[in-house]
Design a protein around this motif. Sequence first.
Motif, PDB file in Angstrom:
ATOM      1  N   ASP A   1       0.869  -1.175   0.000  1.00  0.00           N
ATOM      2  CA  ASP A   1       0.000   0.000   0.000  1.00  0.00           C
ATOM      3  C   ASP A   1       0.903   1.221   0.000  1.00  0.00           C
ATOM      4  OD1 ASP A   1      -1.679   2.107   0.406  1.00  0.00           O
ATOM      5  OD2 ASP A   1      -2.754   1.228   2.092  1.00  0.00           O
ATOM      6  N   PRO A   2       1.033   1.917  -1.132  1.00  0.00           N
ATOM      7  CA  PRO A   2       1.987   2.999  -1.236  1.00  0.00           C
ATOM      8  C   PRO A   2       1.626   4.229  -0.428  1.00  0.00           C
ATOM      9  CG  PRO A   2       0.641   2.897  -3.189  1.00  0.00           C
ATOM     10  CD  PRO A   2       0.302   1.701  -2.371  1.00  0.00           C
ATOM     11  N   PHE A   3       0.444   4.263   0.188  1.00  0.00           N
ATOM     12  CA  PHE A   3       0.030   5.459   0.903  1.00  0.00           C
ATOM     13  C   PHE A   3       0.081   5.314   2.416  1.00  0.00           C
ATOM     14  CE2 PHE A   3      -1.955   5.631  -3.273  1.00  0.00           C
ATOM     15  CZ  PHE A   3      -1.429   6.826  -3.711  1.00  0.00           C
ATOM     16  N   THR A   4       0.499   4.169   2.904  1.00  0.00           N
ATOM     17  CA  THR A   4       0.707   4.014   4.333  1.00  0.00           C
ATOM     18  C   THR A   4       2.177   4.155   4.643  1.00  0.00           C
ATOM     19  OG1 THR A   4       0.949   1.620   4.102  1.00  0.00           O
ATOM     20  CG2 THR A   4      -1.268   2.457   4.539  1.00  0.00           C
ATOM     21  N   ASN A   5       2.503   4.430   5.884  1.00  0.00           N
ATOM     22  CA  ASN A   5       3.900   4.478   6.288  1.00  0.00           C
ATOM     23  C   ASN A   5       4.397   3.052   6.416  1.00  0.00           C
ATOM     24  OD1 ASN A   5       4.095   7.297   6.498  1.00  0.00           O
ATOM     25  ND2 ASN A   5       3.078   7.252   8.497  1.00  0.00           N
ATOM     26  N   PRO A   6       5.316   2.617   5.542  1.00  0.00           N
ATOM     27  CA  PRO A   6       5.698   1.212   5.502  1.00  0.00           C
ATOM     28  C   PRO A   6       6.683   0.856   6.601  1.00  0.00           C
ATOM     29  CG  PRO A   6       6.999   2.443   3.942  1.00  0.00           C
ATOM     30  CD  PRO A   6       6.057   3.422   4.571  1.00  0.00           C
ATOM     31  N   PRO A   7       6.762  -0.411   6.951  1.00  0.00           N
ATOM     32  CA  PRO A   7       7.840  -0.850   7.834  1.00  0.00           C
ATOM     33  C   PRO A   7       9.155  -0.767   7.094  1.00  0.00           C
ATOM     34  CG  PRO A   7       6.663  -2.728   6.935  1.00  0.00           C
ATOM     35  CD  PRO A   7       5.911  -1.499   6.509  1.00  0.00           C
TER      36      PRO A   7
ATOM     37  N   CYS B   1      -4.303   4.875 -16.563  1.00  0.00           N
ATOM     38  CA  CYS B   1      -4.378   3.760 -17.514  1.00  0.00           C
ATOM     39  C   CYS B   1      -3.484   2.576 -17.171  1.00  0.00           C
ATOM     40  CB  CYS B   1      -4.005   4.248 -18.913  1.00  0.00           C
ATOM     41  SG  CYS B   1      -5.045   5.568 -19.536  1.00  0.00           S
ATOM     42  N   THR B   2      -2.474   2.752 -16.316  1.00  0.00           N
ATOM     43  CA  THR B   2      -1.493   1.683 -16.131  1.00  0.00           C
ATOM     44  C   THR B   2      -1.247   1.279 -14.675  1.00  0.00           C
ATOM     45  OG1 THR B   2       0.294   3.325 -16.160  1.00  0.00           O
ATOM     46  CG2 THR B   2      -0.253   2.259 -18.258  1.00  0.00           C
ATOM     47  N   TYR B   3      -1.445   2.180 -13.719  1.00  0.00           N
ATOM     48  CA  TYR B   3      -1.247   1.876 -12.298  1.00  0.00           C
ATOM     49  C   TYR B   3      -2.589   1.913 -11.574  1.00  0.00           C
ATOM     50  CZ  TYR B   3       3.845   1.809 -12.302  1.00  0.00           C
ATOM     51  OH  TYR B   3       5.153   1.455 -12.506  1.00  0.00           O
ATOM     52  N   PRO B   4      -2.746   1.154 -10.486  1.00  0.00           N
ATOM     53  CA  PRO B   4      -4.035   1.101  -9.792  1.00  0.00           C
ATOM     54  C   PRO B   4      -4.320   2.318  -8.911  1.00  0.00           C
ATOM     55  CG  PRO B   4      -2.454  -0.319  -8.684  1.00  0.00           C
ATOM     56  CD  PRO B   4      -1.786   0.164  -9.947  1.00  0.00           C
ATOM     57  N   MET B   5      -3.301   3.095  -8.553  1.00  0.00           N
ATOM     58  CA  MET B   5      -3.524   4.243  -7.679  1.00  0.00           C
ATOM     59  C   MET B   5      -4.416   5.286  -8.361  1.00  0.00           C
ATOM     60  SD  MET B   5      -0.233   3.033  -7.787  1.00  0.00           S
ATOM     61  CE  MET B   5       1.309   2.866  -6.884  1.00  0.00           C
ATOM     62  N   GLU B   6      -5.224   5.959  -7.559  1.00  0.00           N
ATOM     63  CA  GLU B   6      -6.099   7.001  -8.097  1.00  0.00           C
ATOM     64  C   GLU B   6      -5.543   8.401  -7.875  1.00  0.00           C
ATOM     65  OE1 GLU B   6      -9.910   5.719  -6.208  1.00  0.00           O
ATOM     66  OE2 GLU B   6     -10.573   5.614  -8.296  1.00  0.00           O
ATOM     67  N   GLU B   7      -4.675   8.561  -6.874  1.00  0.00           N
ATOM     68  CA  GLU B   7      -4.094   9.857  -6.571  1.00  0.00           C
ATOM     69  C   GLU B   7      -2.578   9.732  -6.503  1.00  0.00           C
ATOM     70  OE1 GLU B   7      -5.795  12.596  -6.321  1.00  0.00           O
ATOM     71  OE2 GLU B   7      -7.788  11.674  -6.445  1.00  0.00           O
ATOM     72  N   PRO B   8      -1.842  10.734  -7.026  1.00  0.00           N
ATOM     73  CA  PRO B   8      -0.373  10.714  -6.916  1.00  0.00           C
ATOM     74  C   PRO B   8       0.058  10.743  -5.456  1.00  0.00           C
ATOM     75  CG  PRO B   8      -1.090  12.346  -8.522  1.00  0.00           C
ATOM     76  CD  PRO B   8      -2.326  11.892  -7.803  1.00  0.00           C
ATOM     77  N   MET B   9       1.206  10.156  -5.165  1.00  0.00           N
ATOM     78  CA  MET B   9       1.734  10.195  -3.811  1.00  0.00           C
ATOM     79  C   MET B   9       2.595  11.444  -3.625  1.00  0.00           C
ATOM     80  SD  MET B   9       4.679   7.219  -3.913  1.00  0.00           S
ATOM     81  CE  MET B   9       3.532   5.998  -4.544  1.00  0.00           C
ATOM     82  N   GLU B  10       2.791  11.829  -2.392  1.00  0.00           N
ATOM     83  CA  GLU B  10       3.609  13.000  -2.098  1.00  0.00           C
ATOM     84  C   GLU B  10       5.065  12.728  -2.455  1.00  0.00           C
ATOM     85  OE1 GLU B  10       3.089  14.023   1.960  1.00  0.00           O
ATOM     86  OE2 GLU B  10       0.973  14.579   1.727  1.00  0.00           O
TER      87      GLU B  10
END
Length: 232
Positions: free
Chosen positions: A7-13, A73-82
Motif C-alpha cells: 500500500d503505497p500510501f501508508t507508512n511502511p515498515p 491507464c497503467t497503475y491502480p492508484m487514483e491519486e499521486p503520492m507526495e
Amino acid sequence: MPAILEDPFTNPPAPPSLPSQKSPSDLSTPIKTTLKSGSPVTLYPITTGPSSLPHSLLRFLHAEFSAEIERGCTYPMEEPMEFARFGEYWFGLFGVVAVLDSPDGEEEGRGLSEDRDWERECLGTFYVKPNYPGRCSHVCNAGFLTTGAARNQGVGVVMGRAYLHFAPLLGYKYSVFNLVFENNVASVKIWEKLGFSVIGRVPGAARLTNSEELVDALIIGKDLVPKDAEKH
C-alpha cells in the motif's frame, strides 16, 4: 505493477531484506546498451536509496510518475503520492534509471550528475522488490515508468532486459507482475517478447480512464532460474 501486499500510501515498515545477493560490484555496475534507433543508453542501478540520486532527477521522476497515475491507464492508484513518499517507495530497495547518452560520448563520466537535462536525457526507471513477504520473498515484482519524451523508442524492452539481468543477481527465483491491464497492449507485447507468460487473470480488475468497461488484469510470470541450473 505494485507488489501484491503493498500500500503505497501508508507508512511502511523497514524495507524487507533482499534474497541472497551477489557482490556489490555485480549489482552496482551500469549497463550500456542501445535503443532501436541506435542511440546509446546507460542504465544506472540505485543500490543505496533515494538519497544517492540528484534531487533534480528525483523531482523529475516524481512528476513523471504523478502524471502517469493521473492518466489512469497503467497503475491502480487514483491519486499521486507526495514527493517525500515517492523516493522511498521507488528506490528504497533497488531501482534502475535509464539515461540517454550522446553518440559522441559527451556524457561519458557525468553519470547521474545534478546538472543533466533530465527532460531530454532520462528515458525511464524501474524498481525491483519482493512480491510476497517471508518464505515467499524470493519471488519478485517490479514497477516500470517510461518518461514522456521517450515513448516509442524501445525503452520498455531495454529496461525489461535490464530487469532480467539484475533480478537473478539480487537472488530472486521467479518474477510475477500482478496487474498488467489487458488493454495495455504495448506492455503485454514487451513481456511476451522477453519470455514471460500469462499465468492468471483477474476479471474486471480495474476502472481505467481509457475504457468505459471494467478491464481485466493479467498476471504475468517468468522463471528467473535456468532449467539446467536447477539440476546442480
